[in-house]
Motif scaffolding. Structure first.
Motif: not given
Length: 516
Positions: A207, A370-371
């Motif tokens: 992330w 990515w979170r």
């Protein structure tokens, strides 16, 4: 030799001598493989060793092992995911020339070879060497991989990462279990929470480095090393973290060879010395003596005449099939590892294309992707925590905990086919991550618990190797198959149901019994 028959009778009937535990309570325990007609001398000695472990109880030494062995769990999941998160940007930088899923096959191949190598060698030369070395090899390979100039060299070093990491999962459970008091064996399931922790680390590192545009190119035409450093930073950061973990394993605790391995070696003196060391250091009682161990007879089944030979390996393989019940247990364990090794990666390989073909509009940015990845992996931490509590309930034990975890995961697998929005996607992903690790975490712990100690690392290594073979197969299937069809999704769900049924059929239930 007068003591041997009477003690053997108590052993085979499941009755233990009355020993006083560190908390003052009376210890009477039944060993899991007590009635399996194995080597009589090893059975009697194992009973004495289990009594000594229970007598000493949980100490600071065990707390250190929980964390340091947990590092191995975390690293195994961390490096398994590393290749998947860097594959896209790395392949783009190298001109998208070559086999797109090469890194998946490389990591699984490395882990396959590593599982067999470290597993068998740990039964031959001991647990300590592999425990101290494998994590260090993994860290160095990860750092070197981040500097590779082309796709082929990156694949080679990713395979080396897998080779080093492939032994951790086997050694961590084996070493920890062989020191655990029987009333704390459920902690082995809890330790699988480190697996989710490792996944979460990968998610957060990815992330941080794979989102900023300055480190990530978007077109293969303009992609160079200078404008695509994100994936390399992921490797350098992860490698440095694993290096710190490997150093801590050597510096924080000087691991002594496990008593159960020494027992198979016939080294009664070092067995007693290990227990006396722990008892003295932590002010605990210790009634085991060399005389008591020697009175049980000579162990003959743990090794061949030549430890460094094909015959030695065959001894450890045959030991996993020494009785019909143990044979059934071994086969079902290996089958379970193979099936889950196919179902889980295959599900996620086919899912994106399937959802797109069914009109799902996730509309998530790179940042959100990515979170969500990090959130899903965080959810994986809590599955083993719940499993650790469940498997210590008399009504459930290990087998029914696995059944519940497998059926819950299967239900969410099927439900996932209805996902149409980004919120639904992350919600179901978190639910699957949580539920799957109830099953997976318990299977990780159950496997070494029911394997004979002299052949435990070999059996565990083959089990993990079965898992890796299917991981390789999933990558090949994804390449040659239609990824938009519903069949693979439902096959994966059906495999989970089958895994739940197999868990109920396992012939041994470790709850309330001690590993042999």
């Amino acid at each position: 030799m007068d003591e041997s028959p009477s003690h053997g009778e108590k052993k085979l009937s499941g009755e233990a001598p009355d020993v006083r535990a560190a908390d003052g309570g009376s210890l009477k325990g039944e060993d899991i493989l007590a009635l399996q007609d194995l080597d009589p001398a090893l059975n009697r000695k194992m009973h004495l060793v289990n009594n000594a472990i229970d007598e000493i109880g949980w100490t600071t030494y065990h707390t250190k092992l929980f964390f340091l062995n947990g590092f191995g769990y975390a690293v195994d999941s961390l490096v398994l995911l590393l290749q998947s998160v860097i594959a896209g940007p790395a392949f783009r930088e190298f001109g998208q020339v070559g086999y797109a899923r090469a890194l998946t096959i490389a990591i699984y191949t490395g882990m396959l070879v590593g599982a067999l190598f470290w597993g068998i060698s740990a039964d031959i030369i001991g647990r300590r060497f592999a425990f101290n070395v494998s994590l260090f090899l993994c860290s160095i390979s990860t750092i070197i991989a981040g500097a590779m100039p082309n796709w082929a060299s990156l694949g080679f070093w990713v395979a080396c990462i897998g080779f080093g990491g492939g032994g951790n999962l086997i050694l961590d459970t084996t070493v920890f279990l062989e020191y655990l008091p029987s009333n704390k064996q459920w902690v082995l399931t809890l330790m699988a929470a480190w697996w989710g922790f490792g996944q979460a680390i990968t998610g957060f590192v990815a992330w941080g480095f794979l989102v900023p545009e300055k480190w990530n190119c978007t077109s293969v035409v303009t992609c160079t090393k200078d404008n695509n450093m994100g994936w390399r930073y992921v490797m350098f950061t992860s490698g440095a973290l694993v290096l710190v973990m490997s150093i801590l394993r050597v510096m924080v605790i000087r691991l002594r060879e496990t008593p159960k391995y020494l027992l198979g070696m016939g080294d009664d003196t070092r067995v007693v010395e290990t227990f006396q060391f722990l008892a003295t250091k932590y002010s605990r009682p210790c009634s085991i003596t060399i005389e008591k161990l020697e009175a049980c007879g000579v162990v003959t089944s743990a090794h061949s005449k030549s430890r460094f030979s094909l015959g030695e390996t065959l001894v450890h393989i045959r030991g996993l099939f020494s009785t019909p019940k143990i044979s059934l247990s071994t086969i079902l364990i290996w089958l379970s590892w193979a099936m889950i090794g196919l179902a889980y990666p295959l599900f996620y390989v086919f899912l994106p294309s399937y959802l797109a073909s069914r009109g799902a509009h996730l509309n998530v940015s790179t940042f959100d992707s990515w979170r969500n990845y990090a959130l899903t992996n965080i959810s994986s931490i809590f599955g083993p925590i719940l499993a650790g509590w469940m498997c210590n309930l008399p009504i459930l034990g290990r087998r029914y905990t696995m059944l519940i975890g497998a059926l819950m995961t299967s239900a969410f697998f099927f439900a996932y086919t209805s996902v149409r929005t980004g919120a639904q996607d992350v919600g179901f992903s978190c639910a699957i991550g949580f539920c799957l690790n109830i099953y997976y975490g318990t299977l990780y712990a159950y496997t070494p618990e029911v394997l004979p100690s002299a052949h435990r690392a070999t059996g565990n290594g083959v089990a993990v190797a079965c898992n890796r073979v299917m991981g390789i197969l999933s990558a090949v299937i994804a390449t040659v198959s239609d990824t938009s069809t519903t069949a693979p999704i439902y096959i994966c769900g059906a495999l989970l149901i089958a895994l739940g049924i197999i868990s109920v059929l396992f012939p041994f239930e470790p709850y309330g019994r001690r590993s042999s």
